[in-house]
Design a protein around this motif. Structure first.
Motif, PDB file in Angstrom:
ATOM      1  N   GLY A 122       0.962  -1.188  -0.022  1.00 47.40           N
ATOM      2  CA  GLY A 122       0.347  -0.378   0.332  1.00 47.40           C
ATOM      3  C   GLY A 122       1.043   1.338   0.079  1.00 47.40           C
ATOM      4  O   GLY A 122       0.873   2.015  -0.818  1.00 47.40           O
ATOM      5  N   LEU A 123       1.893   0.789   0.485  1.00 44.54           N
ATOM      6  CA  LEU A 123       2.822   3.190   0.531  1.00 44.54           C
ATOM      7  C   LEU A 123       3.462   2.549  -0.737  1.00 44.54           C
ATOM      8  O   LEU A 123       3.434   3.745  -0.749  1.00 44.54           O
ATOM      9  N   SER A 124       4.262   1.616  -1.316  1.00 43.21           N
ATOM     10  CA  SER A 124       4.628   1.493  -2.449  1.00 43.21           C
ATOM     11  C   SER A 124       3.518   2.353  -3.301  1.00 43.21           C
ATOM     12  O   SER A 124       4.072   3.073  -4.627  1.00 43.21           O
ATOM     13  N   LYS A 125       2.751   1.993  -3.710  1.00 42.94           N
ATOM     14  CA  LYS A 125       1.181   2.601  -4.672  1.00 42.94           C
ATOM     15  C   LYS A 125       1.398   4.560  -3.899  1.00 42.94           C
ATOM     16  O   LYS A 125       1.203   4.951  -4.775  1.00 42.94           O
ATOM     17  N   PHE A 126       1.014   4.554  -2.667  1.00 45.06           N
ATOM     18  CA  PHE A 126       1.043   5.224  -2.656  1.00 45.06           C
ATOM     19  C   PHE A 126       2.116   6.870  -2.755  1.00 45.06           C
ATOM     20  O   PHE A 126       1.918   7.889  -3.063  1.00 45.06           O
ATOM     21  N   ILE A 127       3.107   5.760  -2.504  1.00 46.76           N
ATOM     22  CA  ILE A 127       4.750   6.378  -2.769  1.00 46.76           C
ATOM     23  C   ILE A 127       5.138   7.431  -4.615  1.00 46.76           C
ATOM     24  O   ILE A 127       4.979   7.839  -4.633  1.00 46.76           O
ATOM     25  N   LEU A 128       4.060   6.122  -5.377  1.00 52.36           N
ATOM     26  CA  LEU A 128       4.479   6.246  -6.903  1.00 52.36           C
ATOM     27  C   LEU A 128       3.950   7.297  -6.925  1.00 52.36           C
ATOM     28  O   LEU A 128       3.671   7.960  -7.496  1.00 52.36           O
ATOM     29  N   LEU A 129       2.431   7.019  -6.460  1.00 52.51           N
ATOM     30  CA  LEU A 129       1.003   8.213  -6.990  1.00 52.51           C
ATOM     31  C   LEU A 129       1.898   9.596  -6.394  1.00 52.51           C
ATOM     32  O   LEU A 129       1.310  10.258  -6.879  1.00 52.51           O
ATOM     33  N   GLY A 130       2.430   9.639  -4.874  1.00 50.91           N
ATOM     34  CA  GLY A 130       3.243  10.643  -4.479  1.00 50.91           C
ATOM     35  C   GLY A 130       3.639  11.847  -5.746  1.00 50.91           C
ATOM     36  O   GLY A 130       3.683  12.573  -5.987  1.00 50.91           O
ATOM     37  N   HIS A 131       4.334  11.061  -5.805  1.00 48.76           N
ATOM     38  CA  HIS A 131       5.626  11.508  -6.475  1.00 48.76           C
ATOM     39  C   HIS A 131       5.333  11.860  -8.028  1.00 48.76           C
ATOM     40  O   HIS A 131       5.860  12.498  -8.193  1.00 48.76           O
ATOM     41  N   GLU A 132       4.437  11.153  -7.989  1.00 58.61           N
ATOM     42  CA  GLU A 132       3.625  11.372  -9.604  1.00 58.61           C
ATOM     43  C   GLU A 132       2.585  12.885  -8.943  1.00 58.61           C
ATOM     44  O   GLU A 132       3.205  14.006  -9.731  1.00 58.61           O
ATOM     45  N   LYS A 133       2.119  13.000  -8.301  1.00 60.62           N
ATOM     46  CA  LYS A 133       1.193  14.230  -7.877  1.00 60.62           C
ATOM     47  C   LYS A 133       2.184  15.220  -7.395  1.00 60.62           C
ATOM     48  O   LYS A 133       1.813  16.222  -8.077  1.00 60.62           O
ATOM     49  N   LEU A 134       3.718  15.274  -6.981  1.00 56.63           N
ATOM     50  CA  LEU A 134       4.339  16.108  -6.981  1.00 56.63           C
ATOM     51  C   LEU A 134       4.885  17.051  -8.279  1.00 56.63           C
ATOM     52  O   LEU A 134       4.827  18.395  -8.054  1.00 56.63           O
ATOM     53  N   LYS A 135       5.207  15.921  -9.097  1.00 56.60           N
ATOM     54  CA  LYS A 135       5.686  16.231 -10.432  1.00 56.60           C
ATOM     55  C   LYS A 135       4.423  17.512 -11.199  1.00 56.60           C
ATOM     56  O   LYS A 135       4.226  18.641 -11.520  1.00 56.60           O
ATOM     57  N   ALA A 136       2.774  17.360 -10.589  1.00 52.69           N
ATOM     58  CA  ALA A 136       1.477  18.083 -11.600  1.00 52.69           C
ATOM     59  C   ALA A 136       1.938  19.330 -10.700  1.00 52.69           C
ATOM     60  O   ALA A 136       1.296  20.165 -10.628  1.00 52.69           O
ATOM     61  N   TRP A 137       1.952  19.248  -9.374  1.00 52.71           N
ATOM     62  CA  TRP A 137       2.178  20.293  -8.225  1.00 52.71           C
ATOM     63  C   TRP A 137       2.776  21.395  -9.232  1.00 52.71           C
ATOM     64  O   TRP A 137       3.164  22.634  -9.038  1.00 52.71           O
ATOM     65  N   GLN A 138       4.050  20.473  -9.850  1.00 50.51           N
ATOM     66  CA  GLN A 138       5.217  21.815 -10.193  1.00 50.51           C
ATOM     67  C   GLN A 138       5.138  22.001 -11.794  1.00 50.51           C
ATOM     68  O   GLN A 138       4.997  23.597 -11.716  1.00 50.51           O
TER      69      GLN A 138
END
Length: 84
Positions: A17-33
Motif C-alpha cells: 500500500g505504501l509503495s503505491k501511495f509513494i509512487l502516486l505521491g511522486h507523480e502528484k508532486l510533479k503535477a503540482w510543480q
C-alpha cells in the motif's frame, strides 16, 4: 487516495500500500510543480500561486511521512540468514 494525507496515522499499513501511495505521491508532486509553473507563466496572481504551493507542500509532507513509514516497515522485516 485522492485526499492529501496530512497525518501519518492515515497512511497505508502495508509495504504494498505504501509503495503505491509513494509512487502516486511522486507523480502528484510533479503535477503540482507544473501547476505552479503554469500559474507563473500565465500571471494568474500571487493568491493562486500561494494556494498551489501550499497544496504541493502538503503533498510533499505526506510523501515524506509515507517514505519514513516504508523505511520503518522494511527495517522491521526479518533478516535473511546466509546459507552455509
Amino acid at each position: 487516495m485522492n485526499e492529501i494525507i496530512k497525518r501519518p496515522e492515515n497512511l497505508p499499513d502495508t509495504i504494498e500500500g505504501l509503495s503505491k501511495f509513494i509512487l502516486l505521491g511522486h507523480e502528484k508532486l510533479k503535477a503540482w510543480q507544473l501547476k505552479v509553473s503554469a500559474i507563473d507563466k500565465l500571471g494568474l496572481g500571487q493568491e493562486a500561486r500561494k494556494n498551489a504551493l501550499e497544496a504541493g507542500q502538503n503533498a510533499g509532507i505526506a510523501l515524506l511521512y509515507a517514505e519514513s513509514k516504508m523505511g520503518e516497515l522494511i527495517k522491521a522485516l526479518p533478516k535473511k540468514r546466509d546459507k552455509q
